[in-house]
Design a protein around this motif. Structure first.
Motif, short mmCIF file in Angstrom:
data_model
loop_
_atom_site.label_atom_id
_atom_site.label_comp_id
_atom_site.label_asym_id
_atom_site.label_seq_id
_atom_site.Cartn_x
_atom_site.Cartn_y
_atom_site.Cartn_z
N THR A 52 18.08 37.03 55.47
CA THR A 52 17.90 38.38 54.95
C THR A 52 17.95 39.37 56.12
N VAL A 53 18.88 40.29 56.03
CA VAL A 53 19.11 41.25 57.11
C VAL A 53 18.90 42.65 56.55
N PRO A 54 18.11 43.48 57.23
CA PRO A 54 17.81 44.81 56.67
C PRO A 54 18.97 45.79 56.82
N GLU A 55 18.89 46.90 56.11
CA GLU A 55 19.86 47.99 56.30
C GLU A 55 19.76 48.50 57.74
N ARG A 56 20.90 48.82 58.33
CA ARG A 56 20.89 49.22 59.74
C ARG A 56 21.94 50.27 60.07
N THR B 144 28.87 38.08 57.76
CA THR B 144 28.13 38.73 58.86
C THR B 144 28.79 40.04 59.26
N ASN B 145 30.11 40.11 59.20
CA ASN B 145 30.80 41.34 59.60
C ASN B 145 31.22 42.21 58.41
N GLU B 146 30.76 41.85 57.22
CA GLU B 146 31.05 42.69 56.05
C GLU B 146 30.36 44.04 56.23
N TRP B 147 31.05 45.11 55.90
CA TRP B 147 30.58 46.50 56.01
C TRP B 147 30.53 46.99 57.45
N LEU B 148 30.84 46.11 58.40
CA LEU B 148 30.79 46.46 59.82
C LEU B 148 32.23 46.64 60.31
N ASP B 149 33.12 45.75 59.88
CA ASP B 149 34.54 45.85 60.18
C ASP B 149 35.07 47.08 59.44
N ASN B 150 35.60 48.06 60.18
CA ASN B 150 36.04 49.29 59.51
C ASN B 150 37.51 49.27 59.09
N ILE B 151 38.16 48.12 59.23
CA ILE B 151 39.55 47.99 58.76
C ILE B 151 39.58 47.26 57.42
N LEU B 152 39.10 46.04 57.39
CA LEU B 152 39.09 45.30 56.12
C LEU B 152 37.85 45.59 55.29
N VAL B 153 36.75 45.88 55.94
CA VAL B 153 35.46 46.24 55.33
C VAL B 153 34.81 45.07 54.58
N SER B 154 35.50 44.52 53.59
CA SER B 154 34.90 43.47 52.76
C SER B 154 35.98 42.71 52.01
N PHE C 176 28.06 50.93 44.19
CA PHE C 176 27.66 50.48 45.52
C PHE C 176 28.76 50.66 46.57
N LYS C 177 29.98 50.26 46.20
CA LYS C 177 31.07 50.33 47.18
C LYS C 177 31.38 51.77 47.58
N LYS C 178 31.32 52.65 46.60
CA LYS C 178 31.58 54.06 46.87
C LYS C 178 30.49 54.63 47.78
N LYS C 179 29.25 54.26 47.47
CA LYS C 179 28.12 54.72 48.27
C LYS C 179 28.26 54.23 49.71
N GLN C 180 28.64 52.97 49.85
CA GLN C 180 28.79 52.38 51.16
C GLN C 180 29.92 53.06 51.95
N THR D 154 26.98 52.34 59.28
CA THR D 154 25.86 52.10 58.37
C THR D 154 26.14 50.84 57.58
N VAL D 155 25.24 49.88 57.69
CA VAL D 155 25.42 48.57 57.05
C VAL D 155 24.23 48.35 56.11
N PRO D 156 24.51 47.98 54.87
CA PRO D 156 23.42 47.83 53.90
C PRO D 156 22.59 46.57 54.11
N GLU D 157 21.43 46.50 53.47
CA GLU D 157 20.62 45.28 53.47
C GLU D 157 21.43 44.16 52.81
N ARG D 158 21.31 42.96 53.35
CA ARG D 158 22.13 41.87 52.83
C ARG D 158 21.43 40.52 52.87
N LYS D 159 21.90 39.62 52.02
CA LYS D 159 21.56 38.20 52.10
C LYS D 159 22.81 37.50 52.60
N ILE D 160 22.70 36.82 53.73
CA ILE D 160 23.88 36.17 54.30
C ILE D 160 23.71 34.67 54.19
#
Lengths: 340, 340
Positions: A18-22, A227-237, B3-7, B18-24
């Protein structure tokens, strides 16, 4: 409750992390200013990551539009780099040949075949030759950019068949020991799949390959998909167009099939391989897993990871110092393994 | 809002991501079952990541307690691996020499010096020889584990002075071209700092080094300090004991000093270097930045990244297949560069 305590308690049981929003800052040491700008950039600079075209026809329209809008920049790049470009058919497949003004003596009999990226759906025509152009100019190589069939017209195994048709034709003109293959993203995965197919067919092997940030696993398997979802600004997810593009290409076939996800193939006998990725790349695990699997198969394989870089970000900008560095590493690797 | 739009909207401006809270989830492909268990494990399995001892005396008590509790396991490891262990002084510094039952012919005149990890504050005495024991057994080397001064007793540059004293003594007995140095975490950073000091003093260089997940930057600089924060289940965050340990060791000196953060040193003339890390390692960037900086300095340098692995996780368990693999890569690298 204290944040740290709460965070520790959220991770008291074995299992998912569990990783918090950052808010994650742009790294600034040992990174060029231009790369810092790329890392800081919002999502969606080139292509909307969350596109969802309902039909193949809609895909075709979007792809054509993106391609038309990128063509002038690619044509300017070719001119700026002083390259000669020819459109031609090789083995019946549309290709571009790029020839630099100056080719070093040891590269004159060598050839680099480039499979472009774009999730098997993007970048037909001249828009596909950006990478081949940079590699031709920076490395001093004659390069062939393969304008292979795209998934909305001719899905799996269309692209691999095109690559094999090109390869058979190249084999009539070149000693395979003087030929390398390179490509980023889908291009990297396509090269790995092409090598599996070359093995199966018993054809001559290229002397070395350079899959950069390869789409080695089309399923969402691999740590960095999360781990890199929402962090990678090209593919994003993977939940954006990426997962849809995987299905479009697979055309009903199992995404884990080794020719779709070459990480699942037997990598023994692969040519020496140099792999490139970045710490924020959604495909970091695709790259790292490929590297380890090649090493386990006793293939000479090198890994290069760039600080802060997202998916395929080293294939966009010819003036990015890190792009020059990455292409320089690849050319030096090819120099070790290609005969001349 | 969707969610995706917000992100996407949270990332519309250039700058921090900005990276949301996640379960990895725990990755499961190309990873041993034992490694999957390690990845799944909660925080704090070995040492509470968020310790904050108020005084040096409190540190000393904690460190002694951890050390005493780990000693039986290390003694058992030494016995299980069939190693001979001797406590000795080298150059006036406490060391352990580990000798395996069987040393391959080409390793007989070779020596591997190991600097243990533990943030410059943990692991005095026999608790420090875990890594040296594994390397002795798996690689078939005589190894020296340096029981260097710890920060609560003798801070910076105490550990480096100890390493140099050991090195001067080793130079009277060994050809430096047959000696390698290895170490994980603080041990990896210490080796890099020792090499900078060896350069400065003009002493003979070891033939190769293997800093694994090196603490190359004691400031919180490097992308993975943030991208892998809360994800790495060993270090968890710089905001735990790690940042405090950096200050304890630095003892008032600037943390960015090249002998404290060797990434800031001039790495030209370093011996060939093999670097190891994992995709979840808080020190992934320390590792990757060191690799790139060494390559830029024209030092032969190899990078190996393991899927899903957190900080120094490959140095704990002798039965972990990935540990064997990583030590195998290092030994193969040493075989390339050490004379025999």
């Amino acid at each position: 409750m204290d944040f740290k305590k709460k965070q520790t308690e959220a991770n008291l049981k074995p299992g998912d992390r569990t990783v918090p929003e950052r808010k994650i800052p742009v790294p600034h040491r040992d990174i060029s200013e231009r790369a810092q700008e790329m890392i800081a950039a919002p999502y969606n600079v080139f292509i909307d990551w969350n596109l969802n075209p309902p039909t193949k026809d809609d895909w075709s329209k979007i792809v054509t539009k993106v391609s038309e809008s990128s063509a002038p920049a690619v044509n300017k790049l070719i001119e700026d780099l002083g390259l000669t470009v020819e459109q031609l058919q090789i083995g019946g497949v549309k290709c571009y040949r790029l020839t630099p003004e100056n080719i070093p003596e040891n590269h004159r009999k060598q050839l680099v075949i480039v499979a472009h990226g774009g999730a098997y759906v993007y970048a037909p025509g001249i828009g596909s030759v950006r990478e081949a152009a940079m590699f031709a100019a920076f490395g001093g190589y004659t390069t062939i950019s393969v304008d292979y069939s795209l998934s909305y017209e001719n899905p799996f195994p269309g692209a691999i068949e095109d690559m094999i048709d090109v390869w058979r034709a190249i084999l009539t003109e070149y000693d395979p020991r003087s030929v390398a293959m390179t490509g980023t993203s889908a291009g990297g995965g396509l090269i790995m799949a092409t090598i599996l197919k070359i093995k199966e067919l018993g054809l001559g092997m290229p002397a070395a390959i350079a899959p950069s940030s390869p789409w080695a696993d089309l399923t969402e398997t691999g740590d960095s998909y999360k781990t890199n979802e929402w962090l990678d600004n090209i593919l994003v997810s993977y939940s954006g167009y990426l997962g849809l593009a995987a299905k479009l290409y697979a055309n009903g076939n199992d995404l884990s099939h080794p020719l779709l996800s070459p990480i699942n193939g037997n990598l023994e006998g692969f040519p020496p391989t140099i792999l490139t990725s970045g710490t924020r790349d959604l495909f970091l695990s695709n790259t790292v897993r490929s590297h380890r699997k090649l090493r386990r198969a006793r293939v000479p394989a090198q890994l290069h990871i760039y600080e802060g870089i997202s998916h395929s970000q080293l294939s966009f900008d010819p003036d990015l110092p890190e792009t020059r560095e990455a292409y320089g590493e690849i050319a030096a690797f090819f120099d070790q393994y290609l005969i001349w």
